[in-house]
Design a protein around this motif. Structure first.
Motif, PDB file in Angstrom:
ATOM      1  N   GLN A 308       0.829  -1.208   0.000  1.00 41.88           N
ATOM      2  CA  GLN A 308       0.000   0.000   0.000  1.00 41.88           C
ATOM      3  C   GLN A 308       0.867   1.264   0.000  1.00 41.88           C
ATOM      4  OE1 GLN A 308      -3.180   0.089  -0.509  1.00 41.88           O
ATOM      5  NE2 GLN A 308      -3.383  -2.144  -0.450  1.00 41.88           N
ATOM      6  N   PHE A 312       1.650   5.655  -2.671  1.00 43.03           N
ATOM      7  CA  PHE A 312       1.670   7.079  -2.305  1.00 43.03           C
ATOM      8  C   PHE A 312       3.043   7.702  -2.563  1.00 43.03           C
ATOM      9  CE2 PHE A 312      -1.662   5.069   0.113  1.00 43.03           C
ATOM     10  CZ  PHE A 312      -2.704   5.977   0.035  1.00 43.03           C
ATOM     11  N   PRO A 315       4.118   8.765   1.644  1.00 42.26           N
ATOM     12  CA  PRO A 315       3.148   8.042   2.476  1.00 42.26           C
ATOM     13  C   PRO A 315       3.295   8.299   3.985  1.00 42.26           C
ATOM     14  CG  PRO A 315       4.800   6.553   1.578  1.00 42.26           C
ATOM     15  CD  PRO A 315       5.077   7.880   0.979  1.00 42.26           C
ATOM     16  N   LYS A 382      -3.620  12.857   9.737  1.00 42.13           N
ATOM     17  CA  LYS A 382      -2.500  12.967   8.793  1.00 42.13           C
ATOM     18  C   LYS A 382      -2.298  11.741   7.900  1.00 42.13           C
ATOM     19  CE  LYS A 382      -0.759  16.910  10.323  1.00 42.13           C
ATOM     20  NZ  LYS A 382      -0.894  18.074   9.479  1.00 42.13           N
ATOM     21  N   ASP A 384      -2.257   8.446   5.425  1.00 41.06           N
ATOM     22  CA  ASP A 384      -2.805   7.908   4.175  1.00 41.06           C
ATOM     23  C   ASP A 384      -3.277   6.478   4.424  1.00 41.06           C
ATOM     24  OD1 ASP A 384      -1.882  10.145   2.508  1.00 41.06           O
ATOM     25  OD2 ASP A 384       0.117   9.401   3.038  1.00 41.06           O
ATOM     26  N   TYR A 403     -13.329   8.329   7.372  1.00 39.40           N
ATOM     27  CA  TYR A 403     -12.018   8.433   6.724  1.00 39.40           C
ATOM     28  C   TYR A 403     -12.014   7.614   5.439  1.00 39.40           C
ATOM     29  CZ  TYR A 403     -10.986   9.895  11.479  1.00 39.40           C
ATOM     30  OH  TYR A 403     -11.013  10.533  12.694  1.00 39.40           O
ATOM     31  N   GLU A 405     -11.436   8.091   2.362  1.00 40.36           N
ATOM     32  CA  GLU A 405     -10.369   8.174   1.351  1.00 40.36           C
ATOM     33  C   GLU A 405      -9.073   7.514   1.813  1.00 40.36           C
ATOM     34  OE1 GLU A 405      -9.883  11.861   3.837  1.00 40.36           O
ATOM     35  OE2 GLU A 405     -11.409  10.372   3.363  1.00 40.36           O
ATOM     36  N   ARG A 406      -9.039   7.011   3.064  1.00 40.04           N
ATOM     37  CA  ARG A 406      -7.802   6.389   3.566  1.00 40.04           C
ATOM     38  C   ARG A 406      -7.811   4.879   3.283  1.00 40.04           C
ATOM     39  NH1 ARG A 406      -6.869  10.374   7.589  1.00 40.04           N
ATOM     40  NH2 ARG A 406      -7.906  12.138   6.651  1.00 40.04           N
TER      41      ARG A 406
END
Ligand SMILES: NC(=O)c1ccc[n+]([C@@H]2O[C@H](COP(=O)([O-])OP(=O)(O)OC[C@H]3O[C@@H](n4cnc5c(N)ncnc54)[C@H](O)[C@@H]3O)[C@@H](O)[C@H]2O)c1
Length: 420
Positions: A308, A312, A315, A382, A384, A403, A405-406
């Protein structure tokens, strides 16, 4: 009735020895605690515990202030001795009995006829017999029960502890206990000592059986958790929800699958099965495999998080929990710690670590430039990736829907919706 135990010495004043010493003292016994750790001895003599455990401080204050409990660094004469020193494992997973041997040899000098000695440290089968031999080596003048079963000068027994951190003061009194004597008379005398504070049933047996029972209890838990963990690895491969699957399987009247997690930690379940495996490697393939499955879990979680992280540019991972189990401050053998250490070492993401049960992060991660200790709200704001590692009660209130979008990686199934 006048007790045959006026003074009892507890050798090793850690998680097991200290609550035992304070509980005995609260029943009117004069307790001499012995520990090689000077700082712990000083703290105890101020009426404080040197680790956190509910209700222990109250017991300590009340017993130390009236002189019923005092701590020293060298053994002193007493009527009975309880030994609760560490039994970790060596690199090859065999038991390190050096603490037990040192304690036995040190207290041998103050023994006198009529004494009762009870080993409580979790130990491989045959350790109590070795313990007798260490005492015999130091005190050839004393007749010991393994050599003179009919008329020994002192009695020796093994009585394992099974209290749960967080509930120790309660469980010390309420749990059933297994009391294994070198001889039946040894077991009977040990039983009389535990009757001073134990309300649970005291079951008498021989010392080697009592040693085995303790190891078997923890190996049983380890094997059953390994089954749940293996099924969670299977589900991962087929993109199935393990929590839903277990919940449905447990609707069967004779099935009760335990919860999978990021691995098995602590100083008991992750350690004790090795004492059985080391004693009979060929006869214990199931126990070894269970250990290997459970030990593989932190690496699998680490790999999943890294996959994961790669999505990002900069990240940030919120790592929720470090302890080896919910709602304690104990980080020993913790899989959560292991995962955070691996991620910190790799250094591919900023790690915001939340552990509500400790004041400061352990050095193995705090020194990393990628790690920051912080509170839950800041980490959630904070991050991701939100990586849940321990089922602490503080994390239960997090609503994943806030949350969306996390990326959520829930290793303990806390945020899974229950099956309808
Ligand atoms: N903590 C648990 O939940 C738990 C549960 C069941 C069984 N056990 C077993 O009980 C035993 C003790 O575990 P613990 O968690 O209390 O360990 P611990 O590390 O918390 O405490 C052990 C204490 O013994 C002291 N010590 C070491 N050598 C000594 C010596 N020679 N003389 C006097 N003191 C000495 C240490 O300084 C320490 O304070 C272990 O065998 C463990 O496996 C622990």
């Amino acid at each position: 009735m006048k007790s045959e135990f006026k003074t009892v010495s507890v050798v090793g004043l850690g998680y097991i020895g200290l609550p035992t010493a304070a509980t005995l003292a609260s029943r009117g016994i004069d307790v001499i605690g012995v520990d090689v750790n000077r700082a712990a001895v000083d703290t105890i003599n101020r009426g404080e515990a040197h680790f956190s455990e509910p209700d222990l401080d109250i017991l300590m204050k009340s017993t130390v202030s009236v002189g019923k409990l005092r701590a020293v660094t060298e053994p002193e004469p007493a009527d009975a001795f309880l030994i609760a020193v560490p039994t970790p494992f060596n690199k090859d997973h065999s038991a390190d009995l050096s603490y037990v041997e040192k304690a036995a040899r040190a207290l041998a000098g103050v023994l006198k006829p009529g004494n009762l000695l009870i080993l409580e440290s979790t130990s491989p089968v045959g350790t109590t017999e070795k313990f007798c031999n260490w005492i015999a080596g130091e005190r050839p003048d004393l007749k010991l029960p393994h050599q003179y079963p009919d008329n020994p000068d002192i009695n020796i027994a093994y009585c394992p502890e099974r209290i749960l951190p967080g509930r120790m003061v309660f469980e010390l009194v309420e749990n059933d206990r297994i009391v294994g004597g070198i001889t039946p008379a040894c077991a009977r005398q040990a039983k009389r000592l535990y009757e001073i504070f134990v309300r649970g049933t005291l079951h008498l047996t021989g010392a080697p059986t009592a040693e085995l029972v303790k190891l078997m209890e923890n190996a049983y838990r380890d094997v059953n958790i390994a089954f749940a963990n293996e099924m969670s690895i299977f589900c991962e491969k087929f993109d199935l929800n393990i929590w839903e699957a277990i919940s449905l399987a447990n609707k069967h009247p004779r099935v009760d699958i335990l919860s999978p997690g990021p691995g098995v930690g602590g100083h008991c379940i992750a350690v004790d099965p090795w004492f059985l495996i080391a004693g009979a490697p060929k006869e214990t393939p199931l126990l070894r495999t269970a250990r290997e499955v459970n030990d593989s879990k932190p690496h699998l979680v680490y790999k999943k998080v890294r996959k994961q992280i790669k999505r990002f540019r900069k990240p940030v991972v919120a790592c929720l929990g470090l302890a080896y189990k919910p709602d304690v401050d104990d980080l020993r053998e913790s899989p959560a710690m292991q995962i955070v250490e691996m991620l910190a070492k790799k250094g591919e993401a900023r790690l915001m670590v939340v552990e509500p049960n400790i004041d400061k992060l352990p050095e193995s991660i705090s020194k990393s430039p990628h790690v920051e200790g912080c509170d839950l709200d800041r980490a959630l704001e904070k991050a991701d990736i939100i990586l849940l590692l321990v089922r602490h009660k503080q994390f239960a209130s997090v609503d994943p829907r806030k949350y969306l979008e996390r990326v959520f990686i829930d290793t303990v199934g806390l945020w899974q919706r229950p099956v309808q």
